[in-house]
Structures are given as C-alpha cells and as structure tokens.
Scaffold this motif. Structure first.
Motif, PDB file in Angstrom:
ATOM      1  N   ASP A 137       1.066  -0.925  -0.052  1.00 45.96           N
ATOM      2  CA  ASP A 137       0.027   0.006  -0.044  1.00 45.96           C
ATOM      3  C   ASP A 137       0.921   1.359   0.019  1.00 45.96           C
ATOM      4  OD1 ASP A 137      -2.265  -1.596   0.052  1.00 45.96           O
ATOM      5  OD2 ASP A 137      -2.648  -1.350   2.241  1.00 45.96           O
ATOM      6  N   LYS A 141       1.186   4.442  -2.618  1.00 41.98           N
ATOM      7  CA  LYS A 141       1.074   5.926  -1.988  1.00 41.98           C
ATOM      8  C   LYS A 141       1.970   6.868  -2.569  1.00 41.98           C
ATOM      9  CE  LYS A 141       1.009   8.627   1.895  1.00 41.98           C
ATOM     10  NZ  LYS A 141       2.280   9.493   1.650  1.00 41.98           N
ATOM     11  N   ARG A 145       2.047  10.241  -4.574  1.00 42.78           N
ATOM     12  CA  ARG A 145       2.549  11.570  -4.103  1.00 42.78           C
ATOM     13  C   ARG A 145       3.422  11.862  -4.961  1.00 42.78           C
ATOM     14  NH1 ARG A 145       6.249  10.274   0.486  1.00 42.78           N
ATOM     15  NH2 ARG A 145       7.514   9.937  -1.084  1.00 42.78           N
ATOM     16  N   THR A 155      -5.352  15.935  -6.886  1.00 47.58           N
ATOM     17  CA  THR A 155      -5.575  15.253  -5.551  1.00 47.58           C
ATOM     18  C   THR A 155      -5.422  13.718  -5.926  1.00 47.58           C
ATOM     19  OG1 THR A 155      -7.810  15.185  -6.175  1.00 47.58           O
ATOM     20  CG2 THR A 155      -7.032  16.846  -4.880  1.00 47.58           C
ATOM     21  N   PHE A 156      -5.382  13.246  -4.806  1.00 48.38           N
ATOM     22  CA  PHE A 156      -5.730  11.426  -4.981  1.00 48.38           C
ATOM     23  C   PHE A 156      -6.396  10.844  -3.937  1.00 48.38           C
ATOM     24  CE2 PHE A 156      -1.269  11.776  -3.195  1.00 48.38           C
ATOM     25  CZ  PHE A 156      -1.502  10.456  -2.463  1.00 48.38           C
ATOM     26  N   GLU A 157      -7.029   9.811  -3.980  1.00 49.57           N
ATOM     27  CA  GLU A 157      -7.568   9.090  -2.901  1.00 49.57           C
ATOM     28  C   GLU A 157      -7.028   7.814  -2.576  1.00 49.57           C
ATOM     29  OE1 GLU A 157     -12.011   8.764  -2.225  1.00 49.57           O
ATOM     30  OE2 GLU A 157     -11.914  10.576  -3.374  1.00 49.57           O
ATOM     31  N   LEU A 158      -6.776   7.168  -1.556  1.00 48.64           N
ATOM     32  CA  LEU A 158      -6.122   5.978  -1.341  1.00 48.64           C
ATOM     33  C   LEU A 158      -6.521   5.357   0.074  1.00 48.64           C
ATOM     34  CD1 LEU A 158      -3.443   4.519  -2.142  1.00 48.64           C
ATOM     35  CD2 LEU A 158      -2.158   5.876  -0.769  1.00 48.64           C
ATOM     36  N   GLU A 159      -6.707   4.169  -0.162  1.00 50.67           N
ATOM     37  CA  GLU A 159      -7.191   3.216   0.976  1.00 50.67           C
ATOM     38  C   GLU A 159      -5.853   2.454   1.367  1.00 50.67           C
ATOM     39  OE1 GLU A 159     -10.563   0.802   1.073  1.00 50.67           O
ATOM     40  OE2 GLU A 159     -11.666   2.437  -0.059  1.00 50.67           O
TER      41      GLU A 159
END
Length: 168
Positions: A137, A141, A145, A155-159
């Motif tokens: 993960d 990320k 970044r 922007t970005f979303e990340l789980e």
C-alpha cells in the motif's frame, strides 16, 4: 525659532566648533524648517531649509504604518480564531485523520486515528505512515505522491492497510 533660542544654537556652534542642527516648527508660517550652523574662523554660517513636505510625508508614513499594524493585529486575531476552530474540528472529528510531512512522517494525528491504531497522539508522531502501512500500500502511495508533486495530479484518494500497535 525665537531669537534667544537661535542665539543659543549659534553660541553652541561657536563654542564647540561643531555643526549644530535643529528642526523646528514656525507657528507664524505653519512650516517646518531645518537649520544648521557651521562654525567658521569669523563666526558661523547658518543655512535653513523648508522641510514641511518631508514632515507631512513622515507623518503620513507613520499613520499608514499604524493603520497597517492595526490591520495585521486584526488579521492575526482572525487567523488565530480560525486556527483554533480548525484545531477543535481536527481533534474532535470522528474520522481518523493524520497530517504527514512529504517524507511520510506523522506531524499530527487526531484521537480517532490514535484509537484506530492503538497509539497515543505522541506515539504516532514518532512514526511514519510507511512504518504503519502494509508495504504494498505504501509503495502505491509513494507513486501517487510523486505524481501529485510532479503536477500530474491535483488530488488523489487512497485506501491503505495500517498496522495496529498490538500487531493486528
């Protein structure tokens, strides 16, 4: 200036053999003057300039400075109030939130984030997101970044899967 005062400045220039200068406001003309006495072997030479415009500019500058300082005080107060509100919102948010540096080091985390992982806020600040994350993960990320910093993304979303303090 009154004749007696001017005589005293002239006398000082002669006695000390140095240049004596003064600024004064003439009540009759409503003007400011700068006068300098220069001693010579025969006495002294006095030169004067009308400095009314400069005095007005200095006064205007002082007033503008005071007004700017007041605006800075007001803006600082507004920013402090906004920061207090944001801090309260951050700290009491039910969702886990962590603020990190670009290198992933945790700068601040709210109570919900600490509860989720079993750490206190101070303990979390000693960690990085990399140390708390599943390696796969975090690698994703890191790539996101880098794209964000390169301007490829806004922007970005990340789980991410995070490791709890108890190892879970």
């Amino acid at each position: 200036p009154p004749a007696a005062q001017s005589q005293a400045w002239f006398g000082e220039a002669m006695e000390r053999r140095c240049i004596v200068g003064l600024e004064f406001f003439d009540q009759v003309s409503g003007h400011w003057f700068n006068v300098r006495w220069y001693p010579t072997s025969d006495g002294a030479i006095g030169l004067g300039n009308d400095i009314t415009a400069r005095k007005r500019e200095e006064s205007d500058l002082r007033l503008a400075h005071e007004q700017l300082e007041e605006r800075v005080r007001e803006r600082t107060s507004d920013l402090n109030t906004a920061n207090e509100l944001l801090k309260a919102l951050f700290d009491s948010a039910p969702a886990p939130i962590a603020m990190t540096r670009l290198d992933g080091g945790i700068v601040r985390a709210n109570q919900a984030f600490g509860l989720l992982l079993g750490y206190s806020a101070n303990e979390l600040c000693a960690h990085s997101m990399e140390s708390l994350s599943d390696p796969a993960d975090f690698a994703h990320k890191r790539r996101m970044r880098e794209r964000l910093l390169a301007g490829e993304l806004a922007t970005f979303e990340l789980e991410m899967r995070l490791h709890r303090k108890d190892g879970e």
